[in-house]
Design an enzyme around this catalytic site. Structure first.
Site, short mmCIF file in Angstrom:
data_model
loop_
_atom_site.label_atom_id
_atom_site.label_comp_id
_atom_site.label_asym_id
_atom_site.label_seq_id
_atom_site.Cartn_x
_atom_site.Cartn_y
_atom_site.Cartn_z
N GLY A 1 22.54 -40.48 -12.53
CA GLY A 1 21.61 -40.65 -13.64
C GLY A 1 21.64 -42.08 -14.16
CD GLN A 2 17.95 -43.25 -18.32
OE1 GLN A 2 17.07 -44.01 -17.87
NE2 GLN A 2 17.76 -42.53 -19.41
CB ALA B 1 23.50 -33.08 -20.02
CB THR C 1 18.58 -34.79 -20.40
OG1 THR C 1 18.04 -35.16 -19.13
CG2 THR C 1 20.09 -35.06 -20.41
CE1 TYR D 1 19.83 -32.32 -23.99
CE2 TYR D 1 18.91 -33.30 -25.97
CZ TYR D 1 19.68 -33.41 -24.83
OH TYR D 1 20.29 -34.60 -24.53
CE LYS E 1 24.53 -33.08 -24.37
NZ LYS E 1 25.30 -33.44 -23.14
#
Length: 279
Positions: free
Chosen positions: A10-11, A58, A60, A123, A127
């Site tokens: 991921g980023q 995750a 997201t 979400y 989390k």
């Protein structure tokens, strides 16, 4: 230092690998570290035996979490519970990357680390469930809440705006929801700095300053020298499965007390766009 990074493709995961200090980093892809396969998760953690785990993986997709709540809870909460237990088992410190979506956004001021969470989406709730598991199972933890993360590549607001500008004029962007745009590169550097010290707890790490999605888009196009009309619209006119918090702005008290502060979001955006335009 041996560091296991979940979400390594991921980023944020890519930024963590690019900015890693002297460390032996292991960042398995989602096929190897399948967050829905808890036995495989434990096996990877035990075999690598990390000193630090940075759990950045995750689900997201905020609207996707509303449509698939069971998957959201399994990935964001239950898998985090397993990761926290595994970290404690092997004696690793744990960094858990969380979100401003744990707050309802009804406050008139930024949310600091000691504000009471009240998520309004699956979400955010899932989390927060991950946060609770980390605090319960792994005493040596850093819960890192962040917001509006972007990078030079990948799927994010900056790249989406620039892509849409090629085919749409004008563009309409929500102007009554606020947050802290956060450059993955700066966030990664802050996380590496954070784990250099044993100041465990909850931290809000975002680029400094705040803005609306509309003003962020305007700044993206200004810095990119893209001539396009951007029209503000209220969030109520943009139908989504999930309702984001109106005020998603985070205040950094805990990190600042340890000398960890990220640059202003406009400075970060300029640096990101400069890299993006470099061949």
């Amino acid at each position: 230092m041996r560091v296991l990074i979940s979400g390594g493709t991921g980023q944020l995961g890519r930024a963590l690998l690019r900015t890693a200090p002297l460390a032996d980093c292991f960042a398995p892809d989602r096929q190897r570290l399948n967050l829905t396969d808890f036995d495989a998760l434990w096996t990877e953690v035990k075999q690598f035996a990390p000193d630090v785990i940075i759990h950045a993986a995750a689900m997201t997709d905020v609207d996707g979490c509303e449509r698939e709540p069971d998957t959201a809870w399994r990935i964001n909460a239950l898998a985090t519970q397993q990761m926290a237990a595994a970290a404690q088992e092997v004696g690793a410190r744990l960094v858990y990357v969380s979100t401003n979506f744990v707050f309802d956004g009804e406050a008139d001021e930024p949310y600091h680390e000691f504000a009471k969470p009240a998520p309004i989406s699956i979400y955010g709730a899932s989390k927060l469930g991950g946060e609770d598991a980390v605090r319960a199972l792994c005493p040596r933890h850093y819960v890192v809440r962040t917001a509006m993360v972007y990078d030079e590549t990948g799927r994010n607001f900056v790249n989406t705006m620039l892509r849409l500008a090629q085919t749409h004029d004008p563009l309409t962007v929500v102007n009554d929801q606020y947050g802290n745009p956060t450059y993955a590169h700066d966030l990664a550097l802050a996380i590496w700095k954070l784990i250099e010290q044993p100041s465990y707890g909850t931290f809000h790490l975002t680029n400094q300053g705040e803005t609306s999605w509309f003003d962020w888009a305007v700044e993206i196009f200004r810095l990119s020298e893209v001539d396009i009309r951007v029209e503000p619209i209220p969030a109520a006119s943009y139908q989504r499965a999930a309702r984001p918090p109106r005020n998603g702005v985070l205040a950094n008290l805990a990190g600042a007390a340890r000398g960890i502060e990220l640059p202003h979001w406009q400075d970060a955006l300029a640096r990101c766009l400069a890299k993006r335009s470099t061949p």
